[in-house]
Scaffold this active site. Structure first.
Site, PDB file in Angstrom:
ATOM      1  N   GLU A  87       0.814  -1.227   0.000  1.00  0.00           N
ATOM      2  CA  GLU A  87       0.000   0.000   0.000  1.00  0.00           C
ATOM      3  C   GLU A  87       0.849   1.280   0.000  1.00  0.00           C
ATOM      4  O   GLU A  87       0.759   2.109   0.922  1.00  0.00           O
ATOM      5  CB  GLU A  87      -0.949   0.016   1.201  1.00  0.00           C
ATOM      6  N   GLU A 142      -5.351  -8.545   0.688  1.00  0.00           N
ATOM      7  CA  GLU A 142      -6.025  -8.182   1.947  1.00  0.00           C
ATOM      8  C   GLU A 142      -7.487  -7.879   1.678  1.00  0.00           C
ATOM      9  O   GLU A 142      -7.804  -7.171   0.714  1.00  0.00           O
ATOM     10  CB  GLU A 142      -5.432  -6.912   2.585  1.00  0.00           C
TER      11      GLU A 142
HETATM   12  O1  IFM Z   1      -4.081  -3.116   9.180  1.00  0.00           O
HETATM   13  C1  IFM Z   1      -4.042  -2.583   7.905  1.00  0.00           C
HETATM   14  C2  IFM Z   1      -2.894  -3.168   7.109  1.00  0.00           C
HETATM   15  O2  IFM Z   1      -1.671  -2.974   7.762  1.00  0.00           O
HETATM   16  C3  IFM Z   1      -2.805  -2.536   5.750  1.00  0.00           C
HETATM   17  N1  IFM Z   1      -4.079  -2.598   5.081  1.00  0.00           N
HETATM   18  C4  IFM Z   1      -5.244  -2.186   5.803  1.00  0.00           C
HETATM   19  C5  IFM Z   1      -5.314  -2.874   7.140  1.00  0.00           C
HETATM   20  C6  IFM Z   1      -6.571  -2.427   7.912  1.00  0.00           C
HETATM   21  O3  IFM Z   1      -6.529  -1.056   8.137  1.00  0.00           O
END
Ligand code: IFM
Length: 477
Positions: free
Chosen positions: A170, A386
């Site tokens: 990210e 994710e």
């Molecule tokens: O916890 C975070 C993760 O580190 C990166 N993506 C989003 C998740 C939830 O906010």
């Protein structure tokens, strides 16, 4: 409640996984020669973290990794996405590899493989060695070069066993929250002056891809978080395919309508706002990776840091695009005089998580088909690296932790993935965020994303009902 219709099938070989990140679970911030990271520094500053928490102990995964891998084996996942803490490998950000740091990930990888779980390693999930931040962090070009050196050290040790490497997690969030707005480490408030942190992360990615390939890495990718953009204006809700990556509009035009022929001025302004936000959040970190250079519509784009040849390095072919999805973003045209070319507007009318994020499974479908539409044959195979949700889960007096909202969330989003696959998007895997409740950055320990509840006082792990639900889904025949 999850949908009562049977979950559609997924392609043979589809990867079922779960994800975590080093600073959020490992703890042991001073063990094994680890150096300080920007998150150690940031979390120690009063007022930065909602509950005053830090990653010092977190889930103590550094010491309990074997117990956690046993949980993963019980869950039945085929792959585990974790991140490597750069300050464990290079405590001061430069110099030779720290043997104890490498040894920890070596043990973790072997433990995973001995349970039949493929290791998926992310090289950078926001925990830069503090010493590198002191030299300018990602705002400087030097950090990109150093990242490649670090990637080389890690790959020399682990490339024979890691199935997939993710260079960065990210980069949009790290640039925006860490360097633009200062709500994440390193806490810098450069606003649109944060663009060099985007370029140097992407350059570091490209250089790391070359380093990983030279060490024989099995597969290499990068993870972006995407947010399809919806115009929230007056009028009826319609889907508008004109904005790429699944943009949706409530502006009253029909799907795919040509804004030039059917739109009034206010509507055109909303569309411009949508396109600017889409360029900033979604395209800034995808166009250059896929060989298109930076999108002109992205606000704050100062290309003076881009040198000849950089865009070729960044566009090195990748095997996988990692996609993180949580929710869409609502926008409209800004008020006159606003410094931003868009105004963010909350999306109403959806269930919400304890983070107050709207639950919009269709957004994941829109995003996946939007990526396919926007990048066509140039789009690499996708892994959903994710997807998940935070709720205020508690362990009841019977020792159980029921989280029906999470089951409904995962069920809805997996159906959206199945629909996108059916419609021709090449999605190869899905990783729930997260395996464990953990340190949620500026929110500290107040947000629980895990399939497994963690009692931070005792480090007791309690699988939630979503854990059993996911296990049953993975194991169904
Ligand atoms: O916890 C975070 C993760 O580190 C990166 N993506 C989003 C998740 C939830 O906010």
């Amino acid at each position: 409640m999850s949908d009562s219709a049977p979950m559609p099938g997924f392609p043979d070989g589809f990867t079922w996984g779960a994800a975590t990140a080093a600073y959020q679970i490992e703890g042991a911030t001073r063990d094994g020669g680890r150096g300080p990271s920007v998150w150690d520094t940031f979390a120690a500053q009063p007022g930065r973290i909602a509950d005053g928490g830090t990653g010092e102990v977190a889930c103590d995964h550094y010491h309990r990794y074997a117990e956690d891998v046993a949980l993963m084996a019980d869950l039945g996942i085929g792959a585990y996405r974790f991140s490597i803490a750069w300050p464990r490998i290079q405590p001061a950000g430069t110099g030779p590899a720290n043997a104890d740091g490498l040894a920890f990930y070596d043990r973790l990888v072997d433990e995973l493989l001995s349970h039949g779980i493929d290791p998926v390693a992310t090289l950078f999930h926001w925990d830069l060695p503090q010493a590198l931040e002191d030299r300018g962090g990602w705002l400087t070009r030097d950090t990109a070069q150093r990242f490649a050196g670090y990637a080389d050290m890690v790959a020399e040790r682990l490339a024979d066993r890691v199935r997939l490497w993710i260079t960065l997690n990210e980069p949009f969030v790290h640039m925006t929250f860490g360097y633009g707005l200062g709500v994440h480490a390193p806490g810098r408030t450069e606003m649109f002056g944060a663009f060099p942190a985007a370029h140097h992360q992407l350059l570091g990615h490209g250089l790391a891809v070359a380093a990983l390939r030279a060490r024989g890495a099995a597969a290499v990718g990068i993870t972006n978080n995407y947010s399809p953009v919806r115009i929230i204006g007056a009028g009826t809700t319609t889907t508008d395919t004109g904005g790429g990556a699944g943009a949706t509009s409530t502006s009253g035009t029909s799907a795919g309508a040509d804004p030039g022929t059917t739109s009034g001025g206010a509507e055109l302004a909303d569309r411009a706002a949508r396109d600017a936000y889409h360029a900033l959040h979604n395209r800034l970190f995808t166009d250059p990776l896929l060989g298109r250079g930076y999108p002109e519509q992205a606000p704050g784009l100062d290309l003076s840091v881009v040198r000849d040849g950089d865009l070729d390095v960044i566009a090195a072919p990748i095997d996988t695009l990692g996609v993180n999805y949580y929710n869409p973003t609502g926008v409209r045209a800004p008020e006159k005089g606003s410094p931003l070319p868009f105004e963010l507007v909350p999306l109403a009318g959806f269930p919400r998580t304890s983070f107050d994020w709207p639950v919009v499974p269709d957004g994941l479908y829109d995003l996946l088909v939007g990526l396919r539409r926007e990048y066509g044959a140039g789009l690499p195979p996708i892994q959903i690296t994710e997807n998940g949700c935070a709720y205020d889960d508690v362990v009841g007096p019977d020792g159980r932790c029921a989280d029906p909202e999470r089951i409904a969330y995962l069920d809805g989003h997996l159906r959206a993935v199945a629909r996108a696959i059916d419609d021709g998007v090449d999605v190869r895997g899905y990783f729930v965020w997260s395996l464990l409740d953990n340190f949620e950055w500026a929110e500290g320990y107040t947000k629980r994303f895990g399939l497994v509840h963690v009692d931070y006082a005792t480090q007791t792990r309690t699988p939630k009902s979503s854990f059993s639900w996911y296990r049953a889904l993975i194991n169904r025949r």
